[in-house]
Design an enzyme around this catalytic site. Structure first.
Site, mmCIF file in Angstrom:
data_model
loop_
_atom_site.group_PDB
_atom_site.id
_atom_site.type_symbol
_atom_site.label_atom_id
_atom_site.label_comp_id
_atom_site.label_asym_id
_atom_site.label_seq_id
_atom_site.Cartn_x
_atom_site.Cartn_y
_atom_site.Cartn_z
ATOM 1 N N HIS A 107 1.603 1.185 -13.061
ATOM 2 C CA HIS A 107 2.411 0.016 -13.441
ATOM 3 C C HIS A 107 3.886 0.417 -13.400
ATOM 4 C CE1 HIS A 107 3.328 -3.812 -15.238
ATOM 5 N NE2 HIS A 107 4.200 -3.165 -16.004
ATOM 6 N N GLU A 156 6.513 6.243 -9.239
ATOM 7 C CA GLU A 156 5.139 5.875 -8.875
ATOM 8 C C GLU A 156 4.516 6.829 -7.860
ATOM 9 O OE1 GLU A 156 4.284 1.659 -8.256
ATOM 10 O OE2 GLU A 156 6.345 1.240 -8.791
ATOM 11 N N GLY A 178 0.784 -1.233 0.000
ATOM 12 C CA GLY A 178 0.000 0.000 0.000
ATOM 13 C C GLY A 178 0.813 1.278 0.000
ATOM 14 N N SER A 179 2.067 1.212 -0.494
ATOM 15 C CA SER A 179 2.851 2.458 -0.495
ATOM 16 C C SER A 179 2.269 3.472 -1.481
ATOM 17 C CB SER A 179 4.325 2.179 -0.804
ATOM 18 O OG SER A 179 4.473 1.702 -2.117
HETATM 19 C C1 GRF Z 1 3.791 -1.162 -7.262
HETATM 20 O O1 GRF Z 1 5.061 -1.344 -7.813
HETATM 21 C C2 GRF Z 1 2.770 -0.975 -8.334
HETATM 22 O O2 GRF Z 1 3.254 -0.295 -9.443
HETATM 23 C C3 GRF Z 1 2.472 -2.376 -8.727
HETATM 24 O O3 GRF Z 1 2.507 -3.105 -7.519
HETATM 25 C C4 GRF Z 1 3.316 -2.423 -6.564
HETATM 26 C C5 GRF Z 1 2.445 -2.159 -5.372
HETATM 27 O O4 GRF Z 1 3.122 -1.557 -4.324
HETATM 28 N N1 GRF Z 1 1.264 -2.448 -9.494
HETATM 29 P P1 GRF Z 1 2.319 -0.938 -3.087
HETATM 30 O O5 GRF Z 1 1.363 -2.006 -2.585
HETATM 31 O O6 GRF Z 1 1.606 0.300 -3.542
HETATM 32 O O7 GRF Z 1 3.383 -0.642 -2.059
#
Ligand code: GRF
Length: 222
Positions: free
Chosen positions: A122, A193, A24-25
């Site tokens: 992504h 991201e 969930g970052s």
């Molecule tokens: C991230 O790298 C996102 O791009 C991918 O899965 C990962 C999830 O990370 N789809 P988080 O759960 O948001 O920490």
């Protein structure tokens, strides 16, 4: 000033659900952007996890955001699983959905209900290292195996093709000598991201509420 001297009419905030499966970052990045006053056109009203162990659920709890665990379970078909998600979304009157590390591919029937109302982040520059089976560390393993010098992240609309919807934003990240999938994943998250996703969510929500303000009501408002 409005003629009656009262408060000027402010557009409503979009009601956003974030669907998660893990850490969930990216959810945290959206919540942090809201706390900093950078995400103002919407509010996260619901977090849905398809895993009961997702740390994202704790992040939601710390922010006082209602969270639901909806798992595929043993006896559930994909249609039943998606039906339960839809029910939760409708109950919370959600009008914008963010897939933030949500490890389940949604059916065409599901995504058609929210046209240009679902975004995904992504961790590569689409069309590289994406599609079915390209998720989590695997994406970075593929990038390193191929030997690209630049990778990054993409935020896109979700349609019936995995990672195939219209690209909304991309940010490149340098691959460094000695990178492992883990170090690369961390750099892509930090530099791309967590920066891009809150910005795109704000832009989409702002466009949506401004559009409604101009009288272009959605079906839900009819
Ligand atoms: C991230 O790298 C996102 O791009 C991918 O899965 C990962 C999830 O990370 N789809 P988080 O759960 O948001 O920490």
């Amino acid at each position: 000033m409005p003629r009656d001297g009262g408060e000027p009419l402010r557009p409503r905030k979009a009601r956003v659900a974030v669907l998660v499966s893990g850490g969930g970052s990216n959810l945290q990045a959206i919540l942090d952007a809201a706390d900093r006053g950078e995400f103002v056109s919407g509010e996260v009203v619901l977090v849905i996890s398809n895993s009961k162990d997702a740390y994202a659920l704790e992040r939601a709890g710390k922010h006082g955001i209602p969270a639901r665990v909806i798992t595929k379970g043993k006896r559930r078909t994909q249609a039943e699983f998606e039906g339960a998600i839809l029910e939760a979304l409708e109950e919370a009157e959600v009008d914008f959905i963010v897939l933030a590390g949500f490890l389940s591919i949604l059916s065409a029937d599901f995504v058609k209900r929210y046209p240009e109302r679902i975004v995904n982040v992504h961790p590569s520059l689409i069309p590289s290292f994406c599609g079915k089976g390209a998720y989590g560390l695997r994406v970075h393993e593929q990038a390193l195996a191929y030997g690209v010098k630049l990778t990054g992240a993409t935020v896109h609309y979700v349609n019936e093709i995995p990672d195939g919807g219209k690209i909304l934003a991309q940010k490149a990240v340098t691959v460094l000598p000695g990178d492992t999938p883990e170090t690369l994943q961390r750099r892509v998250m930090e530099q791309a991201e967590w920066v891009l996703l809150p910005q795109v969510v704000e832009e989409c929500c702002r466009a949506m509420v401004e559009d409604e303000g101009k009288g272009n009501a959605t079906d839900r408002d009819a």
